[in-house]
Design a protein around this motif. Sequence first.
Motif, mmCIF file in Angstrom:
data_model
loop_
_atom_site.group_PDB
_atom_site.id
_atom_site.type_symbol
_atom_site.label_atom_id
_atom_site.label_comp_id
_atom_site.label_asym_id
_atom_site.label_seq_id
_atom_site.Cartn_x
_atom_site.Cartn_y
_atom_site.Cartn_z
ATOM 1 N N ASN A 119 43.598 40.959 32.763
ATOM 2 C CA ASN A 119 43.326 40.220 34.024
ATOM 3 C C ASN A 119 43.716 40.964 35.209
ATOM 4 N N LEU A 120 44.653 41.762 35.192
ATOM 5 C CA LEU A 120 44.745 42.967 36.132
ATOM 6 C C LEU A 120 43.553 43.832 36.285
ATOM 7 N N GLN A 121 42.944 44.113 35.382
ATOM 8 C CA GLN A 121 41.621 44.789 35.581
ATOM 9 C C GLN A 121 40.455 44.012 36.313
ATOM 10 N N SER A 122 40.401 42.745 35.985
ATOM 11 C CA SER A 122 39.543 41.980 36.559
ATOM 12 C C SER A 122 39.855 41.614 38.097
ATOM 13 N N LEU A 123 41.072 41.429 38.140
ATOM 14 C CA LEU A 123 41.720 41.251 39.638
ATOM 15 C C LEU A 123 41.470 42.354 40.697
ATOM 16 N N GLN A 124 42.059 43.599 40.055
ATOM 17 C CA GLN A 124 41.835 44.654 40.920
ATOM 18 C C GLN A 124 40.315 45.128 41.382
ATOM 19 N N LYS A 125 39.490 44.781 40.257
ATOM 20 C CA LYS A 125 38.038 45.390 40.450
ATOM 21 C C LYS A 125 37.458 44.362 41.486
ATOM 22 N N SER A 126 38.070 43.072 41.372
ATOM 23 C CA SER A 126 37.304 42.135 42.375
ATOM 24 C C SER A 126 37.901 42.371 43.819
ATOM 25 N N ARG A 127 38.859 42.689 43.916
ATOM 26 C CA ARG A 127 39.762 42.883 44.985
ATOM 27 C C ARG A 127 38.810 44.077 45.882
ATOM 28 N N ARG A 128 38.757 45.296 45.037
ATOM 29 C CA ARG A 128 38.120 46.439 45.831
ATOM 30 C C ARG A 128 36.511 45.804 46.105
ATOM 31 N N GLU A 129 35.801 44.775 45.383
ATOM 32 C CA GLU A 129 34.427 44.608 45.754
ATOM 33 C C GLU A 129 34.847 43.768 47.208
ATOM 34 N N MET A 130 35.610 42.972 47.088
ATOM 35 C CA MET A 130 35.810 42.162 48.412
ATOM 36 C C MET A 130 36.021 42.967 49.565
ATOM 37 N N GLU A 131 37.052 43.921 49.313
ATOM 38 C CA GLU A 131 37.322 44.580 50.409
ATOM 39 C C GLU A 131 36.390 45.670 51.062
ATOM 40 N N THR A 132 35.412 45.840 50.073
ATOM 41 C CA THR A 132 34.267 46.614 50.351
ATOM 42 C C THR A 132 33.285 45.680 51.014
ATOM 43 N N LEU A 133 33.366 44.467 50.727
ATOM 44 C CA LEU A 133 32.488 43.415 51.703
ATOM 45 C C LEU A 133 32.969 43.216 52.945
ATOM 46 N N LEU A 134 34.264 43.182 53.025
ATOM 47 C CA LEU A 134 35.059 42.878 54.161
ATOM 48 C C LEU A 134 34.839 44.152 55.113
ATOM 49 N N ALA A 135 34.882 45.360 54.718
ATOM 50 C CA ALA A 135 34.392 46.643 55.567
ATOM 51 C C ALA A 135 32.950 46.446 56.086
ATOM 52 N N GLU A 136 31.937 45.994 55.115
ATOM 53 C CA GLU A 136 30.353 46.110 55.175
ATOM 54 C C GLU A 136 30.039 44.762 56.516
ATOM 55 N N TYR A 137 30.701 43.879 56.270
ATOM 56 C CA TYR A 137 30.264 42.682 56.929
ATOM 57 C C TYR A 137 31.387 42.229 58.224
ATOM 58 N N THR A 138 31.629 43.149 58.970
ATOM 59 C CA THR A 138 32.588 42.849 59.947
ATOM 60 C C THR A 138 32.223 41.948 60.839
ATOM 61 N N ASP A 139 30.853 41.716 61.071
ATOM 62 C CA ASP A 139 30.273 40.824 62.214
ATOM 63 C C ASP A 139 30.222 39.551 61.743
ATOM 64 N N ASN A 140 30.491 39.127 60.521
ATOM 65 C CA ASN A 140 30.312 37.789 59.891
ATOM 66 C C ASN A 140 31.671 37.185 59.650
ATOM 67 N N LYS A 141 32.028 36.298 60.724
ATOM 68 C CA LYS A 141 33.409 35.986 60.854
ATOM 69 C C LYS A 141 33.782 34.987 59.845
ATOM 70 N N GLU A 142 32.738 34.087 59.326
ATOM 71 C CA GLU A 142 32.824 33.121 58.339
ATOM 72 C C GLU A 142 33.071 33.721 56.850
ATOM 73 N N LEU A 143 32.317 34.667 56.622
ATOM 74 C CA LEU A 143 32.440 35.455 55.272
ATOM 75 C C LEU A 143 33.702 36.227 55.254
ATOM 76 N N GLN A 144 34.296 36.965 56.553
ATOM 77 C CA GLN A 144 35.399 37.404 56.638
ATOM 78 C C GLN A 144 36.725 36.652 56.206
ATOM 79 N N GLU A 145 36.617 35.182 56.762
ATOM 80 C CA GLU A 145 37.863 34.494 56.427
ATOM 81 C C GLU A 145 37.747 34.101 54.993
ATOM 82 N N ILE A 146 36.612 33.948 54.418
ATOM 83 C CA ILE A 146 36.523 33.431 52.665
ATOM 84 C C ILE A 146 37.075 34.853 52.106
ATOM 85 N N LEU A 147 36.708 35.935 52.511
ATOM 86 C CA LEU A 147 37.000 37.118 51.675
ATOM 87 C C LEU A 147 38.745 37.496 51.724
ATOM 88 N N ARG A 148 39.174 37.195 53.021
ATOM 89 C CA ARG A 148 40.623 37.098 53.303
ATOM 90 C C ARG A 148 41.370 36.208 52.540
#
Length: 189
Positions: free
Chosen positions: A122-151
């Motif tokens: 479970n930690l492997q899955s959580l850590q991988k997903s968190r990295r992917e979400m943080e990458t999305l967070l950095a890529e889509y800084t102009d999409n406030k709705e997505l930013q809120e979901i990701l946070r």
Amino acid sequence: MENSELEQLSDEARARLVKARQRVIESIGKNMDLYGVTLSVGHLYGNMFFRNGPVTLDEMVETMGLSKTSVSTGMRTLNDLKMIHKVWGKGVRKDLYEVEPDWYQTFADFFVIKWRKSIEMNLQSLQKSRREMETLLAEYTDNKELQEILRMDIEKIVNAVEYYDWLDRLIDALESGEIFKLVPKSTDA
């Protein structure tokens, strides 16, 4: 009591004893099945529990009426879970197995093995997903709705990681025996 000792009993006494033992064996099997161990392996353990000493694979094949392969696989599973262990017998060439008599230790070992696997997976899955979400967070800084979901999702993952950290400390307490200071083995303590 071994089979030879059972034969010394009257038919009625033997039948009543076998019925009482069988109830416990069934219960052990069902309980182990709840935790992902097959019913037949639970029954194997239950039958070994009532033995007054070590048994061979062949003896358990005869007792259980299962194939040697099934019993061997079950014994290996129980040994891997530390619920039984091999013992040495003078003049005995076959492997001997005996039930771990300390049920507290059996419980601790069983859950330590199961929970450690769960934590790792479970930690492997959580850590991988968190990295992917943080990458999305950095890529889509102009999409406030997505930013809120990701946070919110990242916060959920952080909370889940905290749970697995706690579970890891609980496992450490089981392994070290510290748990028994909080929850004594006997209410007489």
